[in-house]
Motif scaffolding. Structure first.
Motif, mmCIF file in Angstrom:
data_model
loop_
_atom_site.group_PDB
_atom_site.id
_atom_site.type_symbol
_atom_site.label_atom_id
_atom_site.label_comp_id
_atom_site.label_asym_id
_atom_site.label_seq_id
_atom_site.Cartn_x
_atom_site.Cartn_y
_atom_site.Cartn_z
ATOM 1 N N SER A 2 0.855 -1.183 0.000
ATOM 2 C CA SER A 2 0.000 0.000 0.000
ATOM 3 C C SER A 2 0.895 1.238 0.000
ATOM 4 N N HIS A 3 0.294 2.376 -0.207
ATOM 5 C CA HIS A 3 1.051 3.611 -0.410
ATOM 6 C C HIS A 3 2.151 3.858 0.610
ATOM 7 N N ASN A 4 1.791 3.730 1.875
ATOM 8 C CA ASN A 4 2.668 4.246 2.921
ATOM 9 C C ASN A 4 3.223 3.156 3.818
ATOM 10 N N SER A 5 3.305 1.942 3.283
ATOM 11 C CA SER A 5 3.866 0.819 4.017
ATOM 12 C C SER A 5 4.951 0.166 3.168
ATOM 13 N N PHE A 6 5.912 -0.451 3.852
ATOM 14 C CA PHE A 6 6.858 -1.311 3.132
ATOM 15 C C PHE A 6 7.228 -2.474 4.034
ATOM 16 N N GLY A 7 7.752 -3.506 3.412
ATOM 17 C CA GLY A 7 8.096 -4.717 4.149
ATOM 18 C C GLY A 7 6.942 -5.692 4.111
ATOM 19 N N HIS A 8 7.243 -6.905 4.510
ATOM 20 C CA HIS A 8 6.309 -7.996 4.287
ATOM 21 C C HIS A 8 5.982 -8.636 5.636
ATOM 22 N N LEU A 9 6.937 -9.257 6.259
ATOM 23 C CA LEU A 9 6.722 -9.785 7.614
ATOM 24 C C LEU A 9 7.100 -8.739 8.654
ATOM 25 N N PHE A 10 8.137 -7.996 8.406
ATOM 26 C CA PHE A 10 8.483 -6.838 9.237
ATOM 27 C C PHE A 10 8.000 -5.633 8.454
ATOM 28 N N ARG A 11 6.848 -5.098 8.838
ATOM 29 C CA ARG A 11 6.163 -4.134 7.973
ATOM 30 C C ARG A 11 6.023 -2.783 8.669
ATOM 31 N N VAL A 12 6.440 -1.747 7.973
ATOM 32 C CA VAL A 12 6.452 -0.398 8.519
ATOM 33 C C VAL A 12 5.449 0.461 7.759
ATOM 34 N N GLY B 223 0.545 12.703 -12.449
ATOM 35 C CA GLY B 223 -0.306 12.238 -11.341
ATOM 36 C C GLY B 223 -0.208 10.764 -11.012
ATOM 37 N N TRP B 224 0.529 9.978 -11.808
ATOM 38 C CA TRP B 224 0.651 8.550 -11.482
ATOM 39 C C TRP B 224 1.786 8.337 -10.475
ATOM 40 N N GLY B 225 1.614 7.341 -9.627
ATOM 41 C CA GLY B 225 2.612 7.059 -8.590
ATOM 42 C C GLY B 225 1.956 7.168 -7.230
ATOM 43 N N ALA B 226 2.423 6.383 -6.285
ATOM 44 C CA ALA B 226 1.766 6.305 -4.981
ATOM 45 C C ALA B 226 2.769 6.470 -3.850
ATOM 46 N N PRO B 227 3.127 7.730 -3.542
ATOM 47 C CA PRO B 227 4.046 7.931 -2.438
ATOM 48 C C PRO B 227 3.419 7.483 -1.116
ATOM 49 N N ILE B 228 4.306 7.121 -0.161
ATOM 50 C CA ILE B 228 5.755 7.238 -0.100
ATOM 51 C C ILE B 228 6.448 5.948 -0.522
ATOM 52 N N TYR B 229 5.774 4.805 -0.410
ATOM 53 C CA TYR B 229 6.506 3.546 -0.606
ATOM 54 C C TYR B 229 6.088 2.777 -1.861
ATOM 55 N N SER B 230 5.263 3.388 -2.679
ATOM 56 C CA SER B 230 5.046 2.869 -4.027
ATOM 57 C C SER B 230 5.199 4.015 -5.003
ATOM 58 N N LYS B 231 6.245 4.777 -4.789
ATOM 59 C CA LYS B 231 6.553 5.847 -5.735
ATOM 60 C C LYS B 231 6.739 5.238 -7.122
ATOM 61 N N LEU B 232 6.459 6.044 -8.122
ATOM 62 C CA LEU B 232 6.649 5.538 -9.474
ATOM 63 C C LEU B 232 8.116 5.163 -9.685
ATOM 64 N N ASP B 233 9.022 5.977 -9.176
ATOM 65 C CA ASP B 233 10.445 5.671 -9.388
ATOM 66 C C ASP B 233 10.935 4.526 -8.498
ATOM 67 N N SER B 234 10.394 4.381 -7.300
ATOM 68 C CA SER B 234 10.852 3.259 -6.457
ATOM 69 C C SER B 234 10.295 1.944 -6.994
#
Lengths: 365, 365, 365, 365
Positions: A2-12, B223-234
């Motif tokens: 999702s937009h503002n999360s990263f990690g899978h088992l250790f998820r921030v 407008g495409w891209g989903a910050p912070i952890y699904s940024k288009l560039d990341s």
């Protein structure tokens, strides 16, 4: 994912804007029984804190972290340990000075995310960049403090600045002990002094400059990483590219590998006293997306911060052409405070892969 | 985020080993009603196909794709369209020659994933690298064919080789039309001829060389891209770093941005005939993780393929030191066939973000 | 969480339509080194196979499974083991008889998904229900065969029919051995005979009837499950509710718990010869979303199959009112062939939680 | 799919323990530009608040929600709107009385999660059940307040108690207006009075009783839901089963469907004044996992709360057999305060599927 999360088992999951009441994160999936206190986390936040030298932003924030959930007294040690439930961390914003930013309410600062956020969302917290501010990275550093506990003492994660502007470090002078002795995270004292003088000139002129960070994790056992699409290096590339201002990420020999031949690049192996050994580390500790037991080496390039005193051409929300000059507090080289952030991201990615590997390892791993 | 899947709403899961009976992928989340045939997908596979010139591996594979699910007759057009259900694609392996690989059953080829896979899994399909073979990328190219349909005709994705070994393209000579006219995806005919001669020498010597690929997407709306952890560039960095042999990824000015000042780097804006315009594209079409409407520009460095004729030092599964020399068919520059793969990954990431943006766009987007 | 996948570390993606060329699944995340053959999987598919008695659909499908990837020879045993890479399974459709379904191309069969799929997708493979057909569950049963291998011999998963129409099983007569001795999965021979006669009457009249399935997993250790939103019981509820025709799911005492008092419901504990013991199992082996070591007990209600010979009122795609009568082959009680499917879903959910628990368990678990 | 998150595009992560300093949630993926204030959310929290009648727990909590991020002033309306960034909500715990719980520090309360949490984590916040407390549901109700805004005014979500103990509501007396007029969420005034007297007797005796909740969503358009493994009904089953004490979930006719014939069960269709109409709603508004445009109807059974005054047999952490009697404040029927929680979960699941459908809908949807 999702937009503002990263990690899978250790998820921030992080939240918060530069000038809102607070920012923070929820760390979900941390195993139970790990000793941790707010002080443990604060240690890392203090390394990233603004206002610590004239070479970083003068915003004064104590960045004091509170643990709101997920820890409890340990009936064995009387200390405080994780309970396996989500750990909520909060940092209150105290030095917000919103008035500094009123004049850029409708103007799009070149190089900043203002235009893009408006294109995407149509409404935007313009104070200090809102959600796109590097202030969000405080939450990552806090999460990284927990991730280091998950990794334990056998894994060391260290970062350094290896280039600032066009000035590159002579790698022969590398001394890790120096990185915490100067405000530039430079692994050499003399170079640090030169860079400090150079950067002070940049600062005085109201300009800014880019840099390259290197982060190294030692002690990572062979076998971590989940090919094909959660490779250790692809997860690291993702993680680092989410850091504000990062425009490039490389592993091991990185872009230099393009100019190598197969003979030069492929790391040969021998049997050493402690088992398999590599004769070089062009691959940066990762082959096929899986750790090899060598140091995991990641570098990233950060662009110069876009907040500069020089007047620049831009447009505003209403479609007018405007001139703009950023007068708020800023970092002349945002990469400096990026070092602990990059370390934290390395820690989080590794903690996640430690748990994933433990979950999915085979009968013979 | 599982091992062998990527994407969120447009989600691709690949499967298959180099020398198994087949390989393929499942594309989940493709909207319904999009016309597509096996020929549409085959077009892109043919561009990646082995054996098309002496500069790539001589393995002969027709790489014929079959659509096993997810499409049906359209009662309006009598053509075949997607139905919104998962699209299963399969490519049978036909030229497997397992005997070529028997002698490396227990030996770890330097630079390959052999050692790392054994460390992780304890058992390994050693034939042609098994799952870690670049052959897996055929499935990505097939998925990319569907992704391009999701993106539609208004978005163009093109790739090129911009460096091979230490030989860099003179960007002033860039002509996109040339990239499909020579086997090296080089945007300049003269340079292509030079490179071909150079690479043929590499090939004859049994060596290999690295390269740099650039992929450009034009027509991506802001407008495409989903910050912070699904940024288009990341997401792009993650996607590209999963491609075999990629050791570095950069966006826009990339690593060069480290040496720029804020004045040089930040792209200024004006109002042009068609709305907002940028005066430069150092940011590579992405600011704050969100597309700006400019070309999205990604470059990646690929290491030289590790299969070379020169004898190298290594170890085997039993812990013995051995010498090894790879005699199987191979690509002298794996990056050449990587160009359509990189294009496909760009297409898949963009298709995913197109759908995500449609799902989450605000009331005013 | 994508459309056609479930599970987290043990992740299953299914694909295929009732009358397409094939159907199958990709099982991602299965640990390496687990012995498995196509025969192991085929065993479970044969239990679900159509055409085995007059009480199930007369469609004749061998449902022969092929393993296309993810397994390899084991250099220790010469058997075939998983390699940790995705396992692709394919079952070819051979008895498709598309002509049976031509007359319902535009008509929406009451109780079927026809109308809903058209509302969602606008185009639909109408042959045999396309993707919404229970035929998709063959892929789940195949995946379940792998999941059982992950769970190992210490965990037993068994299913039974406990109600058909309004006829409920007398639980005092429960004998697990009987469930595989009659075509109705009934745990009592006499009841099975009565039910068979009853169901044959239903079949001859061209009608259908609902039923209740119970699935029990024995040997699950205490501690599996990931509260709050991946509880063992919430994951089971999700998994079972995805099975065609399921309209209700309950754990332990289930809906009957509503009528109990706290004294009656809460399972008391004592210390037995083998450690903690519960004096009852109203909670169905799950407390707080975590397994307790007791049997995990799940029941689900399946509605009668909607394909019946009686003429019913409906509408068509063009908005006309029509009468409809389904003449294709069908199951008079779809729940019968649902038993192995429910077992397979239990196996997959447990396998996922086994791996997740291993990954995230605390220092003291 | 991480432990403490649910939803896909509209994603909720909750955190917090019963007796920690605070609890809350992060709502990620809410579209930008939606007007929302803390008061909007507080409205729903007040409906769930403890201490509002003698029929619920006497814990006194204001449950005042703070919005810490994700909203900003709207330059068009001067009101406050969402910005598309994560919305962090916090509720401070103020009436914690930890001393009430000291005597159950090591004892496992029957029917509670104490034993299971210890088996999983080895360490546990025993105060008020810690993370397993129903207090966590306050965060869900807050998130539900946002979800309702995403759904807009055209969708109505209402819940009711339809059974308490063995006393079932006469559905002919159903009047939605009554549900907010009595503390029992009962849709009939006379029944409410009877139930209140009955429940007061339960309360005085120190016992507790289970109940059945029904939640109905009206105005959901046809086409939402993502088969096969994110069906609207399977997502609802998952969501409801995560609510404390829920032991069964059913859709439409639910378990009663098992006793129906195909003729009775399958909802026939006609063309009405406003398009397609169903003549009944046994399917509860969902066919093939996709909404049909009818009311979405979900029921769930909740077990009696396990905190009762009667002494019960149990064990402690050290493996001793003990007697236990819970004297803390508790709800005699936890289902009462469960109604707004179930409504909130319905709202969150629907908001997620609204966004998912918008993202993935076909060219002809």
């Amino acid at each position: 994912m999702s937009h503002n999360s990263f990690g899978h088992l250790f998820r921030v999951t992080t939240w918060g804007e530069s000038h809102g009441p607070a920012l923070g994160c929820v760390v979900d999936g941390c195993p139970a029984g790990i000793p941790i206190t707010a002080e443990d986390i604060q240690h890392w936040l203090d390394l990233r804190k603004p206002g610590t030298s004239k070479l970083v932003t003068q915003r004064k924030e104590p960045d004091a972290v509170k643990i709101l959930s997920g820890v409890f007294e340990d009936d064995r040690t009387n200390g405080q340990v994780t309970t396996g439930t989500p750990i909520s961390l909060m940092i209150e914003n105290t030095d917000q000075r919103s008035k500094d930013y009123g004049d850029i309410r409708d103007k799009y600062r070149p190089g900043h995310a203002d235009f893009a956020y408006d294109a995407k969302y149509g409404v935007r917290d313009y104070r200090g960049g809102g959600r796109s501010s590097a202030r969000e990275t405080a939450a990552r550093v806090a999460a990284g403090g927990i991730a280091r506990k998950v990794l334990g003492d056998s894994i060391t994660i260290r970062g350094a600045l290896v280039q600032i502007g066009d000035k590159k470090l002579d790698r022969n002078k590398w001394d890790w002990a120096q990185t915490t002795q100067n405000p530039l995270w430079c692994p050499d004292a003399d170079t640090a002094a030169e860079w400090a003088e150079y950067l002070d000139g940049i600062r005085k002129s109201g300009s800014s400059v880019g840099a390259v960070i290197e982060v190294v994790a030692s002690g990572v056992p062979a076998g971590w990483g989940a090919p094909i699409y959660s490779k250790l290096d692809s997860d690291l590339a993702m993680a680092m590219m989410t850091i504000n201002a990062v425009k490039g990420v490389e592993i091991g020999a990185g872009f230099d590998a393009a100019a190598l031949t197969g003979e030069e690049n492929a790391d040969q192996m021998r049997i050493g006293d402690n088992g398999p050994e590599f004769l070089s580390n062009n691959n940066g500790g990762v082959l096929g997306g899986i750790s090899t037991g060598q140091d995991v080496v990641v570098r990233m390039a950060l662009k110069p911060t876009s907040s500069i005193l020089t007047t620049r051409q831009s447009i505003d929300k209403q479609g007018n052409e405007v001139d703009i000059r950023t007068t708020g507090r800023h970092d002349p080289c945002v990469a400096i405070r990026g070092v602990p952030v990059a370390e934290a991201m390395m820690a989080c990615v590794l903690a996640d892969h430690k748990l994933r590997h433990r979950g999915q390892m085979g009968e013979r791993s």
